[in-house]
Design a protein around this motif. Sequence first.
Motif, PDB file in Angstrom:
ATOM      1  N   VAL A 226       0.971  -0.843  -0.507  1.00 25.74           N
ATOM      2  CA  VAL A 226       0.550   0.250  -0.237  1.00 25.74           C
ATOM      3  C   VAL A 226       0.492   1.288   0.313  1.00 25.74           C
ATOM      4  O   VAL A 226       1.302   1.990   1.246  1.00 25.74           O
ATOM      5  N   PRO A 227       1.013   1.165  -1.490  1.00 23.63           N
ATOM      6  CA  PRO A 227       2.468   3.016  -1.578  1.00 23.63           C
ATOM      7  C   PRO A 227       1.136   3.767  -1.143  1.00 23.63           C
ATOM      8  O   PRO A 227       0.031   3.937  -0.661  1.00 23.63           O
ATOM      9  N   GLY A 228       2.410   5.557  -1.330  1.00 18.76           N
ATOM     10  CA  GLY A 228       1.268   6.358  -0.784  1.00 18.76           C
ATOM     11  C   GLY A 228       1.834   7.178   1.476  1.00 18.76           C
ATOM     12  O   GLY A 228       2.104   6.652   1.413  1.00 18.76           O
ATOM     13  N   GLU A 229       0.873   8.412   1.305  1.00 15.38           N
ATOM     14  CA  GLU A 229       0.952   8.641   2.630  1.00 15.38           C
ATOM     15  C   GLU A 229      -0.109   8.797   3.640  1.00 15.38           C
ATOM     16  O   GLU A 229      -1.458   8.662   2.799  1.00 15.38           O
ATOM     17  N   VAL A 230      -0.073   8.820   4.392  1.00 18.27           N
ATOM     18  CA  VAL A 230      -1.522   8.154   5.623  1.00 18.27           C
ATOM     19  C   VAL A 230      -2.315   9.744   6.021  1.00 18.27           C
ATOM     20  O   VAL A 230      -1.291  10.808   5.822  1.00 18.27           O
ATOM     21  N   VAL A 231      -2.836   9.789   5.427  1.00 12.97           N
ATOM     22  CA  VAL A 231      -4.026  11.357   5.075  1.00 12.97           C
ATOM     23  C   VAL A 231      -4.796  10.733   6.541  1.00 12.97           C
ATOM     24  O   VAL A 231      -4.876  12.147   7.165  1.00 12.97           O
ATOM     25  N   ALA A 232      -5.422   9.662   6.865  1.00 15.17           N
ATOM     26  CA  ALA A 232      -6.394   9.807   8.090  1.00 15.17           C
ATOM     27  C   ALA A 232      -5.917   8.498   8.892  1.00 15.17           C
ATOM     28  O   ALA A 232      -5.450   7.081   8.470  1.00 15.17           O
ATOM     29  N   LEU A 233      -5.602   8.874  10.590  1.00 17.76           N
ATOM     30  CA  LEU A 233      -5.868   7.017  11.069  1.00 17.76           C
ATOM     31  C   LEU A 233      -7.094   6.304  11.906  1.00 17.76           C
ATOM     32  O   LEU A 233      -6.986   8.168  13.094  1.00 17.76           O
ATOM     33  N   ARG A 234      -7.711   5.608  12.251  1.00 20.38           N
ATOM     34  CA  ARG A 234      -8.879   5.859  13.103  1.00 20.38           C
ATOM     35  C   ARG A 234      -7.979   4.551  14.076  1.00 20.38           C
ATOM     36  O   ARG A 234      -8.588   3.225  13.408  1.00 20.38           O
ATOM     37  N   LEU A 235      -7.686   4.642  15.749  1.00 23.71           N
ATOM     38  CA  LEU A 235      -8.006   4.156  16.203  1.00 23.71           C
ATOM     39  C   LEU A 235      -8.904   3.199  17.764  1.00 23.71           C
ATOM     40  O   LEU A 235      -9.236   4.580  18.161  1.00 23.71           O
ATOM     41  N   TYR A 236      -9.122   2.703  17.325  1.00 26.09           N
ATOM     42  CA  TYR A 236      -9.963   2.283  19.081  1.00 26.09           C
ATOM     43  C   TYR A 236      -8.873   1.017  19.991  1.00 26.09           C
ATOM     44  O   TYR A 236      -8.756   0.137  19.268  1.00 26.09           O
ATOM     45  N   LEU A 237      -9.442   1.958  21.125  1.00 23.31           N
ATOM     46  CA  LEU A 237      -8.830   0.861  21.884  1.00 23.31           C
ATOM     47  C   LEU A 237      -9.889   0.605  23.096  1.00 23.31           C
ATOM     48  O   LEU A 237     -11.275   1.564  23.333  1.00 23.31           O
ATOM     49  N   ASN A 238      -9.635  -0.509  23.910  1.00 25.17           N
ATOM     50  CA  ASN A 238     -10.542  -1.235  24.421  1.00 25.17           C
ATOM     51  C   ASN A 238     -12.635  -1.412  24.119  1.00 25.17           C
ATOM     52  O   ASN A 238     -14.384  -0.905  24.347  1.00 25.17           O
TER      53      ASN A 238
END
Length: 354
Positions: A226-238
């Motif tokens: 998956v080339p490219g730059e990270v635009v958005a990231l969503r992280l879920y804990l618990n």
Amino acid sequence: MIRALFIAFLTIACVTSATAQDRAAPILALLDRLPLPPGDGSIEVDYGNPIPVRAAAMMAAALGQMDDDPMLAPILRAAPVSLAQRIVLDNDGLGQTHGIDLFQVEQFAMMMQGQRRTVLLDLPEGQGAGVGPALSAAGFGYQEQPFQGQTVFWRGVDMETDLSRRDDFFGYGLGLSSRLWLDGDRLVQTATWPTMAQAIATPEGSIGQHSGTRAVVSVLDTGLDVPGEVVALRLYLNLGLSGRGGPLMVADLIHGAQEGAVFAFVTDTLAEAERYAAAARANWETLPSSVTRRTMAEMFGNAMQATALEIDGTAVAAISVHGPRDRDSPFWRNSAFHRFNQVLMMRDLAWLTD
């Protein structure tokens, strides 16, 4: 048009040249400043970087390939959802009332655990100096106070709402209490004093120092296709879906006219991660969803890669897709990123069952 194309080409060239560099490091560096709240309640963390989308949007607009506003689309795609919902309504006046222009923000991060939340905005150089004077003059009731060796602007009692202050951008339409600290050009906003104390004390006790967080974000540097730059990231804990209480991550990446998405989650053992990866490979093209009645391959449309990884002793299963951008989807939305979040929220995870 030629000038716009030239600028867009240079911008994309700069972004593309960065794709071979460490993608996880800048994300973790910002998450190192985001407090990890106590307790076992579910936590949502958002990271956003509009810069690579600006480049692609400029190019698409110059070529007549998009109907969306090339200034607005990158912000709507990169900003945390609860902020993006207010950007269209509030941004025009934020320069006067808060001293900021969200269209110029370089990075976003946000932690939410119910009404407990922290926001980080990386402002352009020098913009932070105007925030305090703007807040003091805006009439929202902010007061200036020394706190933990820093100057903090604040209003309201912890976690209480005041509808007379609902026009304050950082009241989230409810007039929720607010504490705001400028660490140079990094704006840090929380709803409570204890959370602000945590924010000032970070990186100790931060989201970025959580071992599971570091593992799933570091997946981005493991050679995924998956080339490219990270635009958005969503992280879920618990979150605790299907027995997985460890961190889950969904990431949105862009590479010119190509887009990708990564879904990764912590497992107890590497063998368990391998079982999830094998199930994803086996079911992707054959198992219809109980919700949509379509297979994952039909919903996503692009090739999938599923793998098991061990990162600093933490086992992670990672599923990624990559391919041409969906022209039927608005430019401010990555369809694969959106669908991974949908299947997660709808618990539509039978495709991960062997």
